[in-house]
Write a protein that holds these residues in place. Structure first.
Motif, mmCIF file in Angstrom:
data_model
loop_
_atom_site.group_PDB
_atom_site.id
_atom_site.type_symbol
_atom_site.label_atom_id
_atom_site.label_comp_id
_atom_site.label_asym_id
_atom_site.label_seq_id
_atom_site.Cartn_x
_atom_site.Cartn_y
_atom_site.Cartn_z
ATOM 1 N N ARG A 6 -7.654 49.062 -28.787
ATOM 2 C CA ARG A 6 -7.807 48.539 -27.435
ATOM 3 C C ARG A 6 -6.531 47.827 -26.979
ATOM 4 N NH1 ARG A 6 -12.443 45.966 -28.139
ATOM 5 N NH2 ARG A 6 -11.448 43.987 -28.575
ATOM 6 N N LEU A 7 -5.949 47.007 -27.850
ATOM 7 C CA LEU A 7 -4.714 46.305 -27.505
ATOM 8 C C LEU A 7 -3.539 47.273 -27.339
ATOM 9 C CD1 LEU A 7 -4.788 43.063 -29.655
ATOM 10 C CD2 LEU A 7 -4.653 43.222 -27.181
ATOM 11 N N THR A 8 -3.495 48.317 -28.134
ATOM 12 C CA THR A 8 -2.428 49.304 -28.020
ATOM 13 C C THR A 8 -2.476 49.996 -26.670
ATOM 14 O OG1 THR A 8 -2.489 49.651 -30.411
ATOM 15 C CG2 THR A 8 -1.396 51.332 -29.090
ATOM 16 N N SER A 9 -3.673 50.363 -26.228
ATOM 17 C CA SER A 9 -3.788 51.006 -24.915
ATOM 18 C C SER A 9 -3.450 50.016 -23.797
ATOM 19 C CB SER A 9 -5.181 51.591 -24.712
ATOM 20 O OG SER A 9 -6.144 50.569 -24.660
ATOM 21 N N HIS A 10 -3.779 48.740 -23.985
ATOM 22 C CA HIS A 10 -3.430 47.715 -23.003
ATOM 23 C C HIS A 10 -1.907 47.548 -22.923
ATOM 24 C CE1 HIS A 10 -3.378 43.884 -20.859
ATOM 25 N NE2 HIS A 10 -2.589 43.422 -21.818
ATOM 26 N N HIS B 183 0.974 47.408 -19.958
ATOM 27 C CA HIS B 183 1.621 46.114 -19.730
ATOM 28 C C HIS B 183 2.618 45.865 -20.855
ATOM 29 C CE1 HIS B 183 -1.557 45.451 -16.796
ATOM 30 N NE2 HIS B 183 -2.422 45.815 -17.740
ATOM 31 N N LYS B 184 3.799 46.431 -20.721
ATOM 32 C CA LYS B 184 4.789 46.392 -21.791
ATOM 33 C C LYS B 184 5.332 44.993 -22.056
ATOM 34 C CE LYS B 184 6.296 51.111 -20.889
ATOM 35 N NZ LYS B 184 5.352 51.713 -21.744
ATOM 36 N N LYS B 185 5.286 44.108 -21.076
ATOM 37 C CA LYS B 185 5.877 42.775 -21.246
ATOM 38 C C LYS B 185 4.840 41.693 -21.544
ATOM 39 C CE LYS B 185 10.060 43.668 -18.800
ATOM 40 N NZ LYS B 185 11.250 42.988 -18.365
ATOM 41 N N ASP B 186 3.677 42.085 -21.954
ATOM 42 C CA ASP B 186 2.632 41.128 -22.311
ATOM 43 C C ASP B 186 2.861 40.681 -23.756
ATOM 44 O OD1 ASP B 186 0.411 39.595 -22.629
ATOM 45 O OD2 ASP B 186 -1.026 41.149 -22.089
ATOM 46 N N GLY C 247 -0.810 38.846 -30.630
ATOM 47 C CA GLY C 247 -2.179 39.017 -31.111
ATOM 48 C C GLY C 247 -2.351 40.308 -31.880
ATOM 49 N N LEU C 248 -1.711 41.371 -31.397
ATOM 50 C CA LEU C 248 -1.783 42.658 -32.084
ATOM 51 C C LEU C 248 -1.154 42.558 -33.469
ATOM 52 C CD1 LEU C 248 -2.370 45.718 -32.079
ATOM 53 C CD2 LEU C 248 -0.153 46.042 -30.987
ATOM 54 N N ARG C 249 -0.016 41.899 -33.574
ATOM 55 C CA ARG C 249 0.637 41.745 -34.879
ATOM 56 C C ARG C 249 -0.226 40.930 -35.835
ATOM 57 N NH1 ARG C 249 5.340 41.126 -31.656
ATOM 58 N NH2 ARG C 249 5.221 38.857 -31.885
ATOM 59 N N LYS C 250 -0.894 39.898 -35.329
ATOM 60 C CA LYS C 250 -1.768 39.088 -36.186
ATOM 61 C C LYS C 250 -2.947 39.909 -36.698
ATOM 62 C CE LYS C 250 -2.571 34.769 -35.317
ATOM 63 N NZ LYS C 250 -2.902 33.473 -34.694
ATOM 64 N N ILE C 251 -3.551 40.702 -35.815
ATOM 65 C CA ILE C 251 -4.691 41.527 -36.214
ATOM 66 C C ILE C 251 -4.247 42.600 -37.211
ATOM 67 C CG2 ILE C 251 -6.412 43.169 -35.377
ATOM 68 C CD1 ILE C 251 -6.539 41.509 -32.810
ATOM 69 N N LEU C 252 -3.061 43.173 -36.992
ATOM 70 C CA LEU C 252 -2.540 44.165 -37.939
ATOM 71 C C LEU C 252 -2.356 43.553 -39.327
ATOM 72 C CD1 LEU C 252 0.082 46.015 -35.743
ATOM 73 C CD2 LEU C 252 -1.899 47.042 -36.838
#
Length: 92
Positions: free
Chosen positions: A35-39, A43-46, A52-57
């Motif tokens: 879900r975060l990857t598609s987001h 939104h490339k500059k979010d 958050g994505l790195r933490k979940i990974l």
């Protein structure tokens, strides 16, 4: 904003019983990652979402490492079921 629906791989009854299991946690992290990857494609500059994505990974990677040490059969089954590639391991 594009909403993606993710299809559950495990049956609903199993999800209700084993919410604390490693497989369920990895399954939830995988859905969040997708879900975060598609987001982030929109939104490339979010940068907060990137963090958050790195933490979940990292959490998912630690859980998968734990599962691979404890039960290799369950680990392989989960990797195949979620279509996640196997992380590289250092072999000396």
């Amino acid at each position: 904003m594009v909403k993606n629906t993710f299809i559950s791989v495990s049956p609903q009854e199993e999800k209700e019983e084993n919410k604390g299991s490693v497989e369920f946690q990895v399954f939830n992290f995988t859905n969040k990652i997708r879900r975060l990857t598609s987001h982030l494609e929109l939104h490339k500059k979010d940068f907060l979402s990137q963090r958050g994505l790195r933490k979940i990974l990292g959490k998912r990677q630690r859980l998968l490492a734990y599962l691979s040490k404890k039960n290799r059969v369950r680990y392989k089954k989960l990797i195949d079921q979620l279509d996640i590639r196997e992380p590289k391991t250092h072999q000396f």
